[in-house]
Write a protein that holds these residues in place. Structure first.
Motif, PDB file in Angstrom:
ATOM      1  N   GLU A  90       5.645  -1.943   5.729  1.00  0.00           N
ATOM      2  CA  GLU A  90       4.266  -1.467   5.819  1.00  0.00           C
ATOM      3  C   GLU A  90       4.210  -0.019   6.282  1.00  0.00           C
ATOM      4  N   GLN A 119       1.595  -1.158  -2.556  1.00  0.00           N
ATOM      5  CA  GLN A 119       2.720  -1.747  -3.279  1.00  0.00           C
ATOM      6  C   GLN A 119       2.732  -1.342  -4.749  1.00  0.00           C
ATOM      7  N   MET A 173       7.444  -9.017   5.149  1.00  0.00           N
ATOM      8  CA  MET A 173       6.601  -8.349   4.164  1.00  0.00           C
ATOM      9  C   MET A 173       6.140  -9.325   3.098  1.00  0.00           C
ATOM     10  N   ARG A 232      -3.882  -3.161  12.745  1.00  0.00           N
ATOM     11  CA  ARG A 232      -3.879  -1.955  11.917  1.00  0.00           C
ATOM     12  C   ARG A 232      -5.300  -1.403  11.805  1.00  0.00           C
ATOM     13  N   ASP A 245      10.025  -2.671   8.950  1.00  0.00           N
ATOM     14  CA  ASP A 245       8.722  -3.082   8.416  1.00  0.00           C
ATOM     15  C   ASP A 245       8.312  -2.165   7.266  1.00  0.00           C
TER      16      ASP A 245
END
Length: 210
Positions: free
Chosen positions: A33, A52, A80, A208, A31
């Motif tokens: 992230e 990003q 993603m 998250r 992942d």
């Protein structure tokens, strides 16, 4: 082989990736992230934006995936959202240039379908669709703000293969990806109830707070 599962936020990327990993022996989920959240934790809060946009994130994701593909025997699965063409080329394009077999899938759906899915996840930290307007609550505001951009960009030919998921359940999306890539995955034996519980648990694991 690397399977990059792209799509708008709330489009089913993570659920599809976990479904594939569950049914594909030897596969591993990576992942990107986690790289971004790690970079954010190192930065003063006022400097945090879209991770990003950080060259370190793009380079780090490329390097980790390159290592995983070189040293892991099974399929690497990456959920993603990635909609900037330059970033797409910088990560996926470079991996392909290094000789890796990268298969990319963009999970698409009508705007209303994605909004409904967002409203169903996150224990009420959701999106309401009222009188044609979006009212965002807490953590889903970023997803809604990026929704139109994601849907527009991901329809472009360079982001193929496109998979329209409005009428597909997650196991069917996984079946489609496996058939398209020639991978053999185990049959789905979950009952509807077990499938809902499994997907709910996956959602809980990916809440998250960063």
């Amino acid at each position: 082989m690397l399977l990059w599962i792209n799509g708008p936020f709330g489009g089913g990327k993570t659920q599809t990736a976990h479904e594939l990993q569950r049914r594909l022996p030897g596969s591993v989920l990576c992942d990107p992230e986690h790289v971004g959240f790690g970079l954010h934790r190192m930065m003063p809060p006022e400097l945090r934006g879209d991770f990003q946009d950080l060259p370190a994130w793009r380079q780090g994701v490329h390097d980790v995936l390159d290592m995983a593909l070189n040293q892991h025997d099974g399929t690497v699965i990456v959920p993603m959202t990635l909609v900037e063409p330059a970033y797409f080329r910088e990560i996926i394009g470079r991996l392909r240039e290094r000789g890796h077999d990268v298969r990319h899938f963009a999970l698409l759906a009508d705007r209303g379908t994605v909004l409904r899915r967002l409203s169903e996840r996150g224990f009420g930290h959701a999106v309401r669709f009222v009188a044609g307007k979006d009212a965002t609550l807490r953590r889903e505001s970023f997803a809604v703000a990026k929704l139109d951009l994601c849907l527009d960009r991901l329809r472009e030919p360079e982001f193929a293969e496109h998979v329209w998921t409005d009428r597909l359940a997650i196991p069917q999306v996984a079946d489609h990806i496996a058939a398209s890539t020639g991978l053999t995955i185990a049959p789905n034996t979950d009952s509807p109830t077990r499938r809902r519980l499994r997907q709910a648990w996956t959602g809980v694991q990916h809440i998250r707070f960063d």
